[in-house]
Design an enzyme around this catalytic site. Structure first.
Site, short mmCIF file in Angstrom:
data_model
loop_
_atom_site.label_atom_id
_atom_site.label_comp_id
_atom_site.label_asym_id
_atom_site.label_seq_id
_atom_site.Cartn_x
_atom_site.Cartn_y
_atom_site.Cartn_z
N ARG A 121 34.72 11.05 129.47
CA ARG A 121 34.38 9.96 130.38
C ARG A 121 34.01 10.52 131.74
O ARG A 121 34.76 10.42 132.70
CB ARG A 121 35.52 8.99 130.42
CG ARG A 121 35.56 8.33 129.07
CD ARG A 121 36.39 7.18 128.98
NE ARG A 121 35.79 6.27 128.02
CZ ARG A 121 36.34 5.14 127.66
NH1 ARG A 121 37.46 4.77 128.20
NH2 ARG A 121 35.75 4.39 126.78
N GLN A 126 28.07 8.67 130.65
CA GLN A 126 28.28 7.23 130.49
C GLN A 126 27.27 6.60 129.53
O GLN A 126 27.62 5.75 128.73
CB GLN A 126 28.19 6.54 131.86
CG GLN A 126 29.55 6.46 132.52
CD GLN A 126 29.49 5.81 133.89
OE1 GLN A 126 28.42 5.61 134.46
NE2 GLN A 126 30.65 5.50 134.42
N ASP A 129 28.16 6.91 125.74
CA ASP A 129 29.52 6.53 125.36
C ASP A 129 29.52 5.36 124.36
O ASP A 129 29.40 4.20 124.75
CB ASP A 129 30.28 6.17 126.64
CG ASP A 129 31.74 5.86 126.39
OD1 ASP A 129 32.16 5.87 125.22
OD2 ASP A 129 32.45 5.59 127.37
N SER A 132 32.29 2.54 124.89
CA SER A 132 31.99 1.50 125.88
C SER A 132 30.98 0.51 125.33
O SER A 132 31.16 -0.70 125.44
CB SER A 132 31.44 2.11 127.16
OG SER A 132 32.43 2.86 127.80
N TYR A 229 42.16 6.65 130.39
CA TYR A 229 42.80 5.88 129.34
C TYR A 229 44.26 5.61 129.69
O TYR A 229 44.86 6.30 130.52
CB TYR A 229 42.77 6.65 128.02
CG TYR A 229 41.42 6.77 127.39
CD1 TYR A 229 40.83 5.68 126.77
CD2 TYR A 229 40.74 7.97 127.40
CE1 TYR A 229 39.59 5.80 126.17
CE2 TYR A 229 39.50 8.09 126.81
CZ TYR A 229 38.93 7.00 126.19
OH TYR A 229 37.71 7.11 125.59
P1 NAD Z 1 40.92 1.32 125.77
O1 NAD Z 1 40.00 0.71 124.80
O2 NAD Z 1 41.45 2.68 125.50
O3 NAD Z 1 42.19 0.33 126.00
C1 NAD Z 1 41.97 -1.01 126.40
C2 NAD Z 1 42.86 -1.37 127.57
O4 NAD Z 1 44.20 -1.54 127.13
C3 NAD Z 1 42.92 -0.32 128.68
O5 NAD Z 1 42.53 -0.92 129.91
C4 NAD Z 1 44.38 0.10 128.70
O6 NAD Z 1 44.84 0.44 130.00
C5 NAD Z 1 45.06 -1.13 128.17
N1 NAD Z 1 46.44 -0.92 127.67
C6 NAD Z 1 46.94 0.16 126.99
N2 NAD Z 1 48.26 -0.02 126.73
C7 NAD Z 1 48.59 -1.24 127.25
C8 NAD Z 1 49.81 -1.99 127.30
N3 NAD Z 1 50.94 -1.53 126.78
N4 NAD Z 1 49.78 -3.21 127.92
C9 NAD Z 1 48.64 -3.69 128.46
N5 NAD Z 1 47.46 -3.02 128.45
C10 NAD Z 1 47.43 -1.81 127.84
O7 NAD Z 1 40.26 1.32 127.22
P2 NAD Z 1 38.72 1.44 127.60
O8 NAD Z 1 38.03 0.18 127.39
O9 NAD Z 1 38.21 2.62 126.90
O10 NAD Z 1 38.78 1.70 129.17
C11 NAD Z 1 39.70 2.58 129.79
C12 NAD Z 1 39.17 2.97 131.19
O11 NAD Z 1 38.13 3.93 131.10
C13 NAD Z 1 38.59 1.83 131.99
O12 NAD Z 1 38.98 1.98 133.33
C14 NAD Z 1 37.13 2.00 131.88
O13 NAD Z 1 36.41 1.43 132.95
C15 NAD Z 1 37.04 3.51 131.91
N6 NAD Z 1 35.78 4.00 131.33
C16 NAD Z 1 35.12 5.03 131.94
C17 NAD Z 1 33.94 5.51 131.38
C18 NAD Z 1 33.15 6.63 132.02
O14 NAD Z 1 33.42 7.00 133.14
N7 NAD Z 1 32.22 7.23 131.30
C19 NAD Z 1 33.45 4.97 130.20
C20 NAD Z 1 34.16 3.93 129.61
C21 NAD Z 1 35.34 3.46 130.18
#
Ligand code: NAD
Length: 375
Positions: A121, A126, A129, A132, A229
């Site tokens: 990430r 991006q 990905d 996403s 994550y």
């Molecule tokens: P994910 O699919 O791994 O998880 C979904 C959400 O569940 C996350 O926000 C996580 O914090 C939450 N979660 C985990 N355990 C939990 C609990 N016990 N109770 C409540 N919530 C809980 O997450 P994601 O969609 O992959 O996104 C994670 C982060 O990465 C975000 O901030 C996203 O913006 C970021 N991101 C960055 C990039 C990049 O820079 N290339 C790309 C995609 C996502």
């Protein structure tokens, strides 16, 4: 340099790993593209559309013959890939933690397997990905799935026959899918609240016009693990979260859960007792159902009804929007391969940062640090 695009064979998989748009772009880079006949049908793409974009359309054996790069949505078994060039790349969502034997098969077949879900990430990745792009669609679809099961309306309606009140929607886990679920539920006119373990999401929830619901009672909590994550939470945090959720959830009409922890089972967020506290007619959609489930009683591939509460557990939700999911997945693959395209070599050459992150097998062995015993 030949790129092969496979027809998916996994049950319920409707997506495809290339579209006429990306075929054209690969041809523009100087590659030849072969598409297995029928590959795009479930994503509303005809063989003729691929042919018009410059691909050859053939049966599987001819598609694979001599291919140096094989593109898939899910990872096919190695023994279904015979005929490819020695050391060919397989780029797909390979689900590396779930099926070790299949990954070992890639190594034994001499393939270089590239797990697109291990894409780091970082800013420059991006556009590559797949997690996403697919989560975004899944978050949207989860709300529509909830709305279609729910026997009431989402928006408040003031009619001559009286007022219909707005649905209360609670989103648990505010990553990519959760954010889109919040936005979609808001567009449909629901009253939305949301929670996460990462405090950075509070601002994001507010910016979408929803109400953050957060555990404030446990000092020093911060759910951020590595790479943006979530990590696993302490027992103390989990107890505080359960208490908070219990009082909130009983008042909700719709709950969408999206919480995942990479490489581990999904955290359990809703107990059977909490399900029982909800009113009959309420709907829970568990987007983590295939990773073990956030909701007690959720069953992958089924809608379970407990005391009048529906728990929806669709598998592979992105595939339920196959055309858009394929378009975005295909662009992720093209963005990845084209970013590394070496004009002289006439093929992509990976750098260490991304190559080491996503490469699972090479030279007959499993080479990815996340799959080796030390990890
Ligand atoms: P994910 O699919 O791994 O998880 C979904 C959400 O569940 C996350 O926000 C996580 O914090 C939450 N979660 C985990 N355990 C939990 C609990 N016990 N109770 C409540 N919530 C809980 O997450 P994601 O969609 O992959 O996104 C994670 C982060 O990465 C975000 O901030 C996203 O913006 C970021 N991101 C960055 C990039 C990049 O820079 N290339 C790309 C995609 C996502």
């Amino acid at each position: 340099m030949k790129i092969a695009v496979l027809r998916e064979t996994a049950e319920g998989e409707r997506r495809v790993a290339a579209t006429p748009e990306t075929v054209k772009k690969f041809v523009g880079l100087g590659a030849s593209v072969a598409v297995e006949s029928g590959a795009g049908l479930t994503a509303s793409i005809a063989d003729a559309d691929y042919a018009a974009a410059g691909a050859s359309v053939a049966d599987r054996a001819a598609t694979l013959a001599g291919a140096e790069i094989v593109l898939g949505v899910q990872g096919p078994a190695a023994d279904t890939l015979s005929g490819v060039a020695p050391g060919a790349w397989l780029a797909a969502a390979l689900n590396p933690f779930a099926d070790r034997a299949r990954i070992e098969g890639y190594a034994a077949a001499g393939l270089e397997a590239l797990a697109m879900e291990f894409m780091p990430r970082i800013t420059r990745a991006q556009s590559m990905d797949i997690l996403s792009s697919q989560s975004n669609l899944a978050g949207y679809k989860a709300v529509l799935d909830a709305a279609s099961v729910y026997g009431r309306a989402f928006p408040m309606m003031m009619t001559a026959a009286g007022t219909v009140s707005a649905a209360r929607v609670f989103v648990m886990g505010v990553g990519v899918a959760g954010l889109q679920a919040i936005a979609t539920a808001r567009r449909l006119g629901a009253q939305v609240s949301a929670t996460d373990v990462r405090s950075a999401t509070k601002e994001q929830i507010l910016s979408l016009g929803a109400k953050p619901v957060f555990v404030e009672s446990v000092a020093g909590i911060e759910g951020e693990g590595s790479g943006g994550y979530a990590g696993e939470m302490s027992p103390e945090y989990q107890a505080a979260q359960a208490e908070l959720v219990s009082s909130h959830i009983a008042k909700q009409d719709i709950v969408i859960t999206t919480a995942l922890i990479p490489g581990r089972p999904a955290p359990r967020l809703i107990s059977a007792a909490q399900v029982a506290s909800m009113r009959p007619g309420s709907v829970i959609v568990d987007l983590a159902v295939e990773s073990g489930g956030n909701v007690e009683g959720a069953v992958a591939g089924e809608t379970v009804v407990v005391n009048g509460v529906s728990i929806v557990g669709h598998r592979n939700v992105a595939s339920r929007l196959a055309a858009d999911a394929s378009a975005l997945f295909s662009r992720n693959l093209f963005n990845f391969l084209s970013a590394f395209w070496d004009k002289e070599a006439g093929k992509p050459v990976l750098d260490a940062e991304i190559g080491d992150a996503i490469r699972l097998t090479q030279g007959g062995k499993i080479v990815n640090a996340r799959l080796l015993p030390a990890a």
